[in-house]
Design a protein around this motif. Structure first.
Motif, short mmCIF file in Angstrom:
data_model
loop_
_atom_site.label_atom_id
_atom_site.label_comp_id
_atom_site.label_asym_id
_atom_site.label_seq_id
_atom_site.Cartn_x
_atom_site.Cartn_y
_atom_site.Cartn_z
N LYS A 487 -9.07 6.37 -6.13
CA LYS A 487 -8.21 5.81 -4.89
C LYS A 487 -8.25 4.42 -4.86
N ILE A 488 -7.13 4.00 -5.08
CA ILE A 488 -6.98 2.33 -5.25
C ILE A 488 -7.16 1.80 -4.09
N ASP A 489 -8.28 0.74 -4.00
CA ASP A 489 -8.59 0.22 -2.83
C ASP A 489 -7.53 -0.54 -2.12
N LYS A 490 -7.20 -0.48 -0.78
CA LYS A 490 -6.06 -1.01 0.07
C LYS A 490 -6.03 -2.37 0.04
N SER A 491 -6.85 -3.15 -0.37
CA SER A 491 -7.04 -4.66 -0.49
C SER A 491 -5.80 -4.99 -1.49
N PHE A 492 -5.78 -4.08 -2.56
CA PHE A 492 -4.78 -4.39 -3.74
C PHE A 492 -3.43 -3.77 -3.24
N VAL A 521 -4.73 8.20 -5.81
CA VAL A 521 -4.33 7.92 -4.60
C VAL A 521 -4.37 6.51 -4.19
N ALA A 522 -3.03 6.08 -3.41
CA ALA A 522 -3.10 4.55 -3.02
C ALA A 522 -3.50 4.57 -1.63
N GLU A 523 -4.35 4.08 -0.94
CA GLU A 523 -4.83 3.96 0.61
C GLU A 523 -4.15 2.43 0.80
N GLY A 524 -3.69 2.36 2.13
CA GLY A 524 -3.07 1.12 2.54
C GLY A 524 -2.00 1.05 2.41
N VAL A 525 -1.18 2.13 2.49
CA VAL A 525 0.37 2.26 2.43
C VAL A 525 0.84 1.89 4.04
N GLU A 526 1.41 0.71 4.06
CA GLU A 526 1.71 0.30 5.38
C GLU A 526 3.28 0.15 5.58
N ASN A 527 4.12 0.42 4.69
CA ASN A 527 5.47 0.06 4.92
C ASN A 527 6.12 1.03 3.77
N GLN A 543 -1.55 7.24 1.35
CA GLN A 543 -2.47 7.37 2.55
C GLN A 543 -2.30 6.04 3.32
N GLY A 544 -1.88 6.02 4.51
CA GLY A 544 -2.01 4.63 5.27
C GLY A 544 -0.95 4.73 6.49
N TYR A 545 -0.96 3.78 7.19
CA TYR A 545 -0.13 3.69 8.41
C TYR A 545 1.33 4.19 8.47
N TYR A 546 1.88 4.06 7.41
CA TYR A 546 3.41 4.23 7.03
C TYR A 546 3.66 5.60 7.36
#
Length: 573
Positions: A487-492, A521-527, A543-546
């Motif tokens: 899972k790629i860290d969402k900071s990136f 998996v990419a987390e931090g997907v915001e848009n 995975q993320g708020y989007y």
């Protein structure tokens, strides 16, 4: 009543321009307009004034309508753009609309122009209203409504970015946690309204005392935080003294002087921690020591941990919360980027304290690891997650549920047996459970971690490396681990659209994972922009708020029935 309209008319014929303006004035528009016919003149006009509408001739000797449209788009302007021509054909009209024109008008059919303009102005207003609403929502999500300062969520993101930058440049980041002394007395004596006014003034004074590059946030109640990026221990001490000095002058409330004192705890990266959670926890410990000894401020040191009263109280209450089942799991969906359907959820621990309200995981998970409470806490999470997974599967929803393990869990030789017993008791397939762990947790004791993970893998439990990219493990060692996913860290992921370095890291990590035979998996997907970039990079899951914020299990059925990512899936019971 005349309708004011600021019109930019890109037209080489004065006669045709007069036809346009006459038709609009006849329709009730009060025009302020400018006619231009070249690239330079159009460029200057776009920079000078805010236009409500742009009408452009399709073909001119010095310029073209499509070139004008490209210029408007390059400037990022959302202004209705209508092309006009005497000879435009169907193919050209389709080309114009694909390029982004909002409409096209034939010069011999000018009567359609006012209706087209009415429609486009309404739609432009709707787009503007939606943007403003989204801006308000975004602002509220990241700012404290009382002081207008950044809130805990924004501090967390900014501090995470500052740590990452400091690691690259081998610099120090300082976090100062500030708590007002005896603030409860102000609320009890003067009332909460005046107490809130004092908090607003405190926030203002803190901002005035800091540099623009520094950040002050309100975390809740009478607690504030100050982040000093690329700082030093000496600089942190200077700022702490400056802040305490800024609060010395009385706060005047309805001609009544009120004295406010504060205690500050300081923690530094990398000296005292490598993560946001560690810095918050350790500055919190230092702050309570400063409050106890009335020393103004204290720099964290490991010997202070055992003396934190909040630490001891919180851990006692956490044990009670575990025993009385007061904790909850919220679930955040994971979506397959290829099919657009939800395939699983991640269970995230939440603690709604009866007295203190919501307590972020970073304030109780790390202390739980230190005290040994992490073991009953993990047992609780495993029981809740597997129980919910069984309920979903009985309702026809066959998804994978993942939870997070801590570093100490990987040193527990009884963990595989506990997992096996719970999976069997719930009647689950082991592959319905996924365990997420960080690189740093594995590297604390690689040999023991490998032994535990191998046992879990042989049972059929899925294993994922969380926060991939910010740890220190070697690729050679990762290849030995029985993992199925990274899972790629969402900071990136959060900044991959605007930051070329992060974009390269994300793409390279996806390629690396696939070359190792792993899902990514990419987390931090915001848009949507990030979503589409990840699809282009052939990422597997998002995975993320989007997609969705974490939600109680009871809210998942409604989400599945209303979300495009739940299409074709049965509503969970």
């Amino acid at each position: 009543m005349a309708i004011p309209l600021r019109l930019l008319l890109i037209e080489d014929s004065e006669d045709d321009a007069l036809l346009v303006t006459h038709e609009l004035q006849r329709h009730g528009y009060e025009l302020v307009y400018e006619r231009v016919e070249s690239y330079a003149a159009t460029n200057d006009a776009l920079d000078r004034s805010g236009w409500d509408l742009i009408i452009s001739d399709y073909s001119m000797p010095q310029f073209s309508g499509l070139a004008a449209l490209a210029l408007v788009q390059a400037k990022g302007l959302d202004v209705p753009f209508i092309l006009m021509s005497g000879t435009i054909g169907e193919e050209i009209a389709v080309e114009a609309m694909k390029a982004g024109a909002h409409d096209y008008i034939m010069k011999n059919s000018m009567t359609r122009l006012p209706q087209a303009i009415d429609r486009e102005l309404r739609e432009a207003k709707m787009r503007q209203d939606r943007r403003q609403a989204q801006e308000i929502i975004d602002y509220m999500a990241y700012h404290d409504p009382l002081t207008a300062l950044p809130n805990r969520a924004l501090l967390h993101e900014q501090l995470q970015q500052a740590i990452k930058l400091a690691q690259r440049e081998h610099k120090t980041v300082a976090l100062l946690l500030l708590d007002l002394d005896r603030f409860k007395e102000i609320n009890d004596t003067l009332g909460h309204a005046r107490g809130d006014a004092v908090l607003q003034q405190v926030g203002h004074r803190l901002k005035e005392a800091l540099r623009e590059s520094d950040m002050v946030a309100r975390l809740g109640g009478d607690e504030f935080a100050i982040m000093l990026p690329l700082s030093s221990p000496d600089h942190a001490h200077i700022v702490a003294r400056k802040v305490l000095s800024a609060l010395e002058a009385p706060f005047i409330m309805e001609k009544l002087p009120i004295m406010v004192e504060a205690s500050i705890g300081i923690a530094l990266h990398p000296d005292h921690g490598d993560t946001v959670e560690e810095l918050i926890q350790r500055s919190d410990i230092a702050m309570y020591i400063a409050k106890r000894h009335k020393s103004g401020f204290v720099l964290y040191e490991p010997a202070l941990d055992q003396h934190s009263p909040r630490h001891l109280t919180l851990m006692a209450e956490l044990r009670q919360a575990i025993d009385q089942r007061q904790l909850r799991l919220y679930y955040q969906p994971k979506v397959d980027l290829k099919t657009g359907r939800m395939t699983g959820v991640e269970g995230l621990l939440r603690w709604q304290h009866a007295e203190h309200g919501f307590i972020p995981p970073d304030q109780f998970i790390a202390p739980a690891e230190q005290t040994g409470l992490i073991f009953p806490l993990t047992r609780f999470v495993l029981e809740e997650a597997t129980q919910q997974c069984r309920a979903w599967r009985q309702g026809g929803l066959n998804i994978c549920t993942s939870i997070n393990l801590s570093a100490r869990n990987l040193q527990d030789p009884t963990l595989p047996r506990q997992v096996a017993e719970l999976v069997a008791a719930r009647g689950l397939e082991p592959c319905g459970l996924e365990l997420e762990l960080t690189e740093s947790a594995i590297m604390m004791n690689p040999a023991r971690a490998l032994e535990v993970l191998t046992q879990l893998h042989e049972m059929g439990v899925l294993l994922t490396i969380d926060d991939f990219g910010i740890g220190y493990s070697s690729l050679a060692y990762l290849q030995r681990l029985p993992i199925s996913t990274i899972k790629i860290d969402k900071s990136f992921v959060l900044n991959m659209v605007s930051n070329d370095n992060d974009r390269v890291i994300v793409r390279s990590t996806i390629d690396l994972g696939h070359n190792l035979g792993l899902k990514v998996v990419a987390e931090g997907v915001e848009n949507q922009v990030i979503w589409e970039e990840l699809i282009a990079f052939d990422c597997d899951l998002a995975q993320g708020y989007y997609i969705s914020r974490p939600m109680p299990a009871a809210d998942l059925p409604a989400w599945l029935s209303q979300s495009p990512w739940g299409a074709g899936l049965p509503a969970a019971s």
